[in-house]
Scaffold this active site. Structure first.
Site, PDB file in Angstrom:
ATOM      1  N   GLY A  37      36.382  75.757  10.829  1.00  0.00           N
ATOM      2  CA  GLY A  37      37.514  75.123  11.498  1.00  0.00           C
ATOM      3  C   GLY A  37      37.160  73.716  11.942  1.00  0.00           C
ATOM      4  O   GLY A  37      36.012  73.278  11.812  1.00  0.00           O
ATOM      5  N   ASP A  57      31.324  82.207  19.157  1.00  0.00           N
ATOM      6  CA  ASP A  57      31.139  82.962  17.921  1.00  0.00           C
ATOM      7  C   ASP A  57      31.601  84.387  18.182  1.00  0.00           C
ATOM      8  O   ASP A  57      30.997  85.114  18.983  1.00  0.00           O
ATOM      9  CB  ASP A  57      29.656  82.938  17.534  1.00  0.00           C
ATOM     10  CG  ASP A  57      29.357  83.709  16.249  1.00  0.00           C
ATOM     11  OD1 ASP A  57      30.226  84.484  15.797  1.00  0.00           O
ATOM     12  OD2 ASP A  57      28.250  83.552  15.706  1.00  0.00           O
ATOM     13  N   VAL A  58      32.679  84.816  17.501  1.00  0.00           N
ATOM     14  CA  VAL A  58      33.286  86.109  17.821  1.00  0.00           C
ATOM     15  C   VAL A  58      32.467  87.304  17.327  1.00  0.00           C
ATOM     16  O   VAL A  58      32.842  88.445  17.585  1.00  0.00           O
ATOM     17  CB  VAL A  58      34.726  86.216  17.279  1.00  0.00           C
ATOM     18  CG1 VAL A  58      35.627  85.182  17.946  1.00  0.00           C
ATOM     19  CG2 VAL A  58      34.766  86.090  15.761  1.00  0.00           C
ATOM     20  N   GLY A 103      37.639  95.441  20.189  1.00  0.00           N
ATOM     21  CA  GLY A 103      37.182  95.882  21.510  1.00  0.00           C
ATOM     22  C   GLY A 103      37.922  95.168  22.624  1.00  0.00           C
ATOM     23  O   GLY A 103      38.299  95.787  23.641  1.00  0.00           O
ATOM     24  N   LYS A 106      41.403  96.598  22.816  1.00  0.00           N
ATOM     25  CA  LYS A 106      41.379  97.907  23.492  1.00  0.00           C
ATOM     26  C   LYS A 106      41.246  97.727  25.002  1.00  0.00           C
ATOM     27  O   LYS A 106      41.936  98.386  25.786  1.00  0.00           O
ATOM     28  CB  LYS A 106      40.216  98.729  22.943  1.00  0.00           C
ATOM     29  CG  LYS A 106      40.057 100.106  23.580  1.00  0.00           C
ATOM     30  CD  LYS A 106      38.983 100.887  22.843  1.00  0.00           C
ATOM     31  CE  LYS A 106      38.675 102.213  23.557  1.00  0.00           C
ATOM     32  NZ  LYS A 106      37.841 102.002  24.759  1.00  0.00           N
ATOM     33  N   TYR A 146      33.460  88.391   0.623  1.00  0.00           N
ATOM     34  CA  TYR A 146      34.763  88.158   1.268  1.00  0.00           C
ATOM     35  C   TYR A 146      35.676  89.362   1.083  1.00  0.00           C
ATOM     36  O   TYR A 146      36.268  89.866   2.049  1.00  0.00           O
ATOM     37  CB  TYR A 146      35.406  86.902   0.686  1.00  0.00           C
ATOM     38  CG  TYR A 146      36.713  86.499   1.341  1.00  0.00           C
ATOM     39  CD1 TYR A 146      36.763  86.210   2.702  1.00  0.00           C
ATOM     40  CD2 TYR A 146      37.887  86.405   0.599  1.00  0.00           C
ATOM     41  CE1 TYR A 146      37.956  85.841   3.306  1.00  0.00           C
ATOM     42  CE2 TYR A 146      39.078  86.028   1.195  1.00  0.00           C
ATOM     43  CZ  TYR A 146      39.106  85.759   2.544  1.00  0.00           C
ATOM     44  OH  TYR A 146      40.298  85.385   3.139  1.00  0.00           O
TER      45      TYR A 146
END
Length: 315
Positions: A37, A57-58, A103, A106, A146
């Site tokens: 991005g 960073d997810v 997570g 949730k 991917y």
């Protein structure tokens, strides 16, 4: 005011999604680590009281304080150049990143929308592709990083829906184009436009007979927004079924740009899909959605954006 978290929100699609959600009255929290991005894509939103940016960073634990109503997981390299250059990061964001985003959903009891892809169909053996088709994917080929990351992400999303009762949505995105794409990201349209504007030969891989179906970004974002507000749990194709060969597409770009560039042919990459066309019957029926922007109009808008970018870079 509803709050939406958009992972990968500084990417091509994520940034357009942030724009749409803010326009619809949402408060938006954008999360991105800028691997693919760009801050330029969201620069116009800084200073907007309904926009917040978190650099993160997810694939690591995601902490967002306060109420969250929607989580839209768009974090992932998506172009061939990116996911072939970043194979492990691509697999990690599809697995660990999806797990962390689910997570959070949730924890917040939020609706979760996964950005999946037509690549889950691989090199398809049925045409056009509908949501009931399971795909023809090579898990150990270079594109597998991917394809399988997204297939796993879909499975994990459905597991959270079935086991935890989470409200989930899955959008399978077909070839999309428009402003904020990178000229050098390896996807067909920006590559062709960049080459045409610079007077370079347009690179066709294979003989050009393979097909793609290109959807303008505004149409795609509208479909995603409608899906988000629906109650459909299972995957929905969003794309433009107006199919064209790569050869025809190259000639179309040359005509619209007025370029005198020639066409050069190169070997077809491994596992490159021969055909790609969405069956959007489900989106029409459930969401009342279909694309509105013609390819000619969409290319003209994108061309204007790229001309501006090239002029600024040469400026």
């Amino acid at each position: 005011m509803m709050t939406a978290v958009v992972t990968g929100g500084a990417g091509f699609l994520g940034s357009h999604l942030c724009d749409r959600l803010i326009a619809e009255g949402f408060r938006v929290i954008c999360i991105d680590n800028f691997i693919t991005g760009s801050p330029d894509n969201i620069a116009h939103l800084f200073g907007n009281e309904n926009f917040q940016f978190i650099k993160h960073d997810v694939t690591n634990f995601i902490h967002v304080p306060g109420k969250v109503d929607f989580i839209l997981h768009f974090a992932s390299p998506a172009s061939p150049i990116d996911y072939l250059k970043l194979p492990i990061q691509t697999l990690k964001v599809g697995s660990l990143g999806t797990h962390k985003a689910l997570g959070l959903a949730k924890e917040k009891n939020a609706v979760f929308l996964l950005a999946s892809t037509s690549e889950v169909y691989g090199d398809p053996l049925i045409h056009p592709q509908n949501e009931d088709y399971w795909g023809n994917v090579n898990p150990v080929g270079p594109r597998g990083v991917y394809d399988e990351a997204k297939r796993f992400a879909e499975s994990l999303t459905m597991a959270y829906h079935r086991y935890h009762g989470l409200q989930t949505r899955i959008v399978r995105i077909f070839n999309t184009y428009g402003p904020r794409m990178r000229l050098n990201d390896g996807r067909v349209l920006p590559t062709f436009i960049g080459q045409a504007l610079k007077g370079e030969p347009l690179s066709i891989f294979g003989d050009g007979s393979q097909t793609r179906s290109f959807c303008y970004v505004d149409d795609l974002i509208d479909g995603i927004y409608r899906l988000l507000l629906s109650e459909e749990v299972y995957p929905v194709n969003i794309g433009n079924p107006d199919e064209i060969t790569i050869q025809q597409f190259a000639e179309e770009v040359l005509s619209l740009t007025g370029s005198r560039s020639k066409i050069s042919y190169h070997p077809l990459p491994e596992d490159d899909p021969k055909v790609r066309q969405p069956d959007i019957s489900k989106a029409k029926q459930l969401l009342g959605w279909e694309p509105k922007v013609s390819r000619t109009e969409g290319i003209k808008r994108t061309l204007e954006y790229f001309r501006k970018i090239i002029n600024e870079n040469n400026g």
